[in-house]
Design an enzyme around this catalytic site. Structure first.
Site, PDB file in Angstrom:
ATOM      1  N   PHE A 156      60.920 -58.265  76.028  1.00 25.84           N
ATOM      2  CA  PHE A 156      61.249 -58.304  74.607  1.00 25.84           C
ATOM      3  C   PHE A 156      59.998 -58.000  73.805  1.00 25.84           C
ATOM      4  CE2 PHE A 156      64.655 -60.056  71.766  1.00 25.84           C
ATOM      5  CZ  PHE A 156      65.738 -59.580  72.501  1.00 25.84           C
ATOM      6  N   GLN A 278      62.783 -60.660  57.468  1.00 25.86           N
ATOM      7  CA  GLN A 278      62.642 -59.719  58.583  1.00 25.86           C
ATOM      8  C   GLN A 278      63.743 -58.663  58.575  1.00 25.86           C
ATOM      9  OE1 GLN A 278      63.403 -60.627  63.030  1.00 25.86           O
ATOM     10  NE2 GLN A 278      61.168 -60.595  62.847  1.00 25.86           N
ATOM     11  N   HIS A 280      65.435 -56.116  61.008  1.00 21.50           N
ATOM     12  CA  HIS A 280      65.557 -55.754  62.420  1.00 21.50           C
ATOM     13  C   HIS A 280      65.561 -54.239  62.525  1.00 21.50           C
ATOM     14  CE1 HIS A 280      66.992 -55.466  66.527  1.00 21.50           C
ATOM     15  NE2 HIS A 280      66.849 -56.772  66.655  1.00 21.50           N
ATOM     16  N   ARG A 324      58.837 -56.690  65.527  1.00 20.46           N
ATOM     17  CA  ARG A 324      59.908 -56.080  64.728  1.00 20.46           C
ATOM     18  C   ARG A 324      59.419 -55.496  63.414  1.00 20.46           C
ATOM     19  NH1 ARG A 324      64.661 -60.587  65.816  1.00 20.46           N
ATOM     20  NH2 ARG A 324      65.192 -59.862  67.917  1.00 20.46           N
ATOM     21  N   HIS A 391      67.713 -59.093  58.814  1.00 16.02           N
ATOM     22  CA  HIS A 391      68.147 -59.815  60.011  1.00 16.02           C
ATOM     23  C   HIS A 391      67.813 -61.298  59.995  1.00 16.02           C
ATOM     24  CE1 HIS A 391      69.236 -60.441  64.169  1.00 16.02           C
ATOM     25  NE2 HIS A 391      68.006 -60.761  64.515  1.00 16.02           N
ATOM     26  N   ARG A 436      58.966 -63.139  62.749  1.00 13.35           N
ATOM     27  CA  ARG A 436      59.478 -63.794  63.962  1.00 13.35           C
ATOM     28  C   ARG A 436      59.524 -62.818  65.128  1.00 13.35           C
ATOM     29  NH1 ARG A 436      64.221 -63.962  66.558  1.00 13.35           N
ATOM     30  NH2 ARG A 436      65.528 -63.088  64.878  1.00 13.35           N
TER      31      ARG A 436
END
Length: 632
Positions: A156, A278, A280, A324, A391, A436
């Site tokens: 990830f 954030q 995405h 991200r 997101h 995040r």
């Protein structure tokens, strides 16, 4: 079904498919204020949790398991909560896919947060992560498994080995691409087994605060029959999720209206770091439906209209698995440079068809279905059109790592609000700081839902469960506000004002920001906040009144919007998800601090103060990570 407890008994009887609850206990007898127009039903519990996503369910089941009376108040049936939409997985250094260490996870999270995260809370979360995974597996969460039976872990974004020096980590524990779905159902079953009293489809209107500044519970509207319910509790946990629906294009469910953060603002408490929103990188172009970062973790990559893997230019080492905010900005810059795809050149493509069909079927079945349904794409043959979409909200209700809400005063930045806790996306612990990392959200909700439960259990065991009576008239303002909204003789439909708010937030508080746009946006949002007094609710009934619910949600969204855009306007730097064209550099000397935003409910004005970042750890097991340039 009959269940006995310390506090009495409750019976749930199925009649024609409708679940009718009759409670015989100290839960609902007294009526301190009532009227013929709004019957008031009172309840008394040791703990009330508002919200039934992953954080709320984990907090509620933890307290109930310890033998304390616990209620969970939720505007949705629990298995419809937005946790169900989480796809990728849960980060934890369990080492299924090779050597790993929670300290490396800690380092990645501090770096991903762009050094705005509180390192004591980050240490707690990362250190507890393997225990969280073990608990979930023991509860029955069906993680994907390797051939030798270990929990499957995928790569990830932003995850590394050896403090960023050992290459890409495989740290994300996954249940195919439906991890949130499996988690939510698992925790809901555990909540029932623990004896939590669920009040499903009850809309929380406002908190009850006493004259000493302590939280004493909440007031809620039963959507089924329009009755008002007042929940008195010694401890209240807010776990209501984020406010992504303030934006035009987002991955959030319609229910993500920031109810908890707005309730906190209305009682004069601050929200923290609301400017950090954030985007995405991979929402399906058009509807904004999420395509998990796990798609890139399995080997997918982004291309522009020339077929170029452009992330190699922006993040030479991590490439498509950079954090991200980095990927979203890179995609936006490609589009602005004319390298976008489609007739309008306003999106890029996510390529997955080079992967074996067996891999797509086994590890990304949900993504395969979403691509077909929402983009008309056969994932085995063609790429998915994607663009950045809102997101996650890094900001929220400020808390310590214990879950306790803070309201700085008299020089103490960690002054606790008695009786009030928060967890999940509604809270700001702050483990995510300015950005995040993917797969840290499902970890966050369970780790800090658990932490809230532990804090409450410890305090109740020490203090006892006795509670003073509520003052006469407690919660009347919440009912009065709802009545005013319901019967307001306005001229603006809810949908019109909501549309104006969404378009303004999407344009003026987007991936890239600058002074002029933010000022214009702030003026517009403040006007919309005032225009809410002109909103008309056409349906005047109280039974399943969706028009009223959407209007109450709009009030909460406007509150979150004005806090967000004012905080963004005042932060004169670029950090994490907050990217200013006019202030392109991170400014640690002046801005390594948390923003605290206080709302004037009557005018919509926002007062900003600041709180220091915790650049220290909980224990000596790991050293704090000093600030440095953040590159991938």
């Amino acid at each position: 079904v009959s269940t006995q407890s310390t506090w009495g008994s409750f019976y749930i009887t199925a009649v024609g498919g409708l679940m009718l609850r009759k409670i015989f206990s100290r839960s609902c007898n007294k009526r301190l204020f009532s009227s013929k127009a709004y019957p008031i039903i009172d309840h008394k519990y040791d703990c009330v949790v508002i919200g039934a996503g992953g954080a709320g369910l984990r907090a509620a089941m933890g307290v109930a398991n310890a033998g304390f009376s616990t209620a969970c108040v939720t505007k949705l049936y629990p298995t419809r909560s937005h946790t169900i939409a989480a796809q990728g997985g849960v980060n934890a250094a369990i080492g299924s896919s090779g050597p790993d260490d929670w300290r490396w996870h800690f380092y990645d999270t501090v770096k991903g947060a762009d050094w705005l995260g509180d390192q004591d809370a980050i240490e707690y979360m990362c250190r507890e992560a393997p225990t969280v995974i073990a608990e979930l597996a023991a509860m029955g969460l069906p993680f994907s498994r390797t051939e030798d039976g270990k929990i499957y872990q995928r790569a990830f974004g932003g995850q590394s080995l050896m403090f960023g020096k050992g290459g890409q980590a495989r740290r994300c524990c996954a249940a195919q691409d439906k991890t949130g779905h499996q988690m939510l159902h698992t925790l809901y079953g555990q909540g029932f087994q623990s004896g939590v009293n669920f009040f499903n489809e009850y809309f929380a209107l406002d908190l009850i605060m006493d004259e000493d500044g302590a939280c004493r519970g909440c007031v809620a509207l039963s959507l089924e029959d329009g009755t008002i319910h007042r929940f008195q509790s010694k401890y209240t946990v807010i776990a209501t999720g984020g406010y992504g629906r303030a934006y035009f294009c987002c991955t959030s469910a319609r229910s993500c209206s920031g109810d908890g953060t707005a309730m906190v603002a209305r009682v004069g408490l601050p929200n923290e770091d609301m400017e950090f929103v954030q985007f995405h990188p991979t929402g399906i172009y058009g509807p904004g439906v999420l395509i998990t970062e796990g798609a890139r973790g399995e080997g997918g990559f982004l291309i522009n209209r020339h077929g170029e893997r452009f992330m190699e230019r922006y993040a030479p080492t991590a490439k498509d698995l950079a954090s991200r905010d980095v990927v979203s900005r890179a995609m936006t810059m490609e589009i602005l440079a004319g390298n976008g795809c489609g007739p309008k050149k306003d999106h890029v493509l996510l390529q997955l068809h080079h992967l074996p069909v067996e891999v797509l079927k086994a590890r990304l079945p949900g993504i395969t279905e979403s691509a077909r349904t929402f983009a008309g794409v056969d994932l085995t043959k063609e790429p998915i059109p994607v663009c950045p979409t809102v997101h996650y909200n890094m900001g929220g209700i400020p808390t310590l790592w214990t879950g306790e809400v803070v309201n700085p005063r008299e020089g103490d930045s960690n002054t606790i609000v008695p009786g009030l806790l928060a967890a999940g996306e509604a809270a700001c612990a702050s483990v995510h700081g300015a950005n995040r990392l993917g797969a840290n959200s499902l970890l966050d909700i369970v780790a800090f839902g658990r932490s809230c439960a532990n804090t409450i259990i410890f305090n109740l065991a020490r203090e006892g469960t006795n509670q003073p009576d509520l003052p006469v008239g407690a919660g009347e303002k919440a009912v009065s506000d709802m009545d005013r909204i319901l019967h307001n003789k306005g001229d603006i439909p809810t949908s019109v004002l909501r549309g104006q708010m969404k378009e303004t937030m999407q344009k003026h508080a987007a991936v890239f920001r600058e002074e002029k746009l933010l000022k214009e946006g702030h003026e517009h949002i403040k006007q919309y906040y005032k225009d809410f007094d002109r909103v008309v609710v056409h349906d005047k009934s109280r039974v399943w009144n969706q028009n009223l619910v959407e209007t109450l949600e709009l009030r909460n969204l406007l509150t979150n919007s004005v806090l967000t855009i004012k905080s963004a306007l005042d932060r004169k730097e670029s950090r994490g998800a907050h990217a200013r064209d006019d202030f392109p550099k991170r400014d640690d000397a002046n801005w390594m601090k948390h923003t605290l935003a206080y709302l004037d409910e009557n005018t919509g004005d926002v007062n900003l103060t600041y709180r220091p970042v915790h650049n220290f750890t909980l224990t000596k097991e790991v050293d704090p990570v000093p600030p440095k340039e953040r590159v991938y």
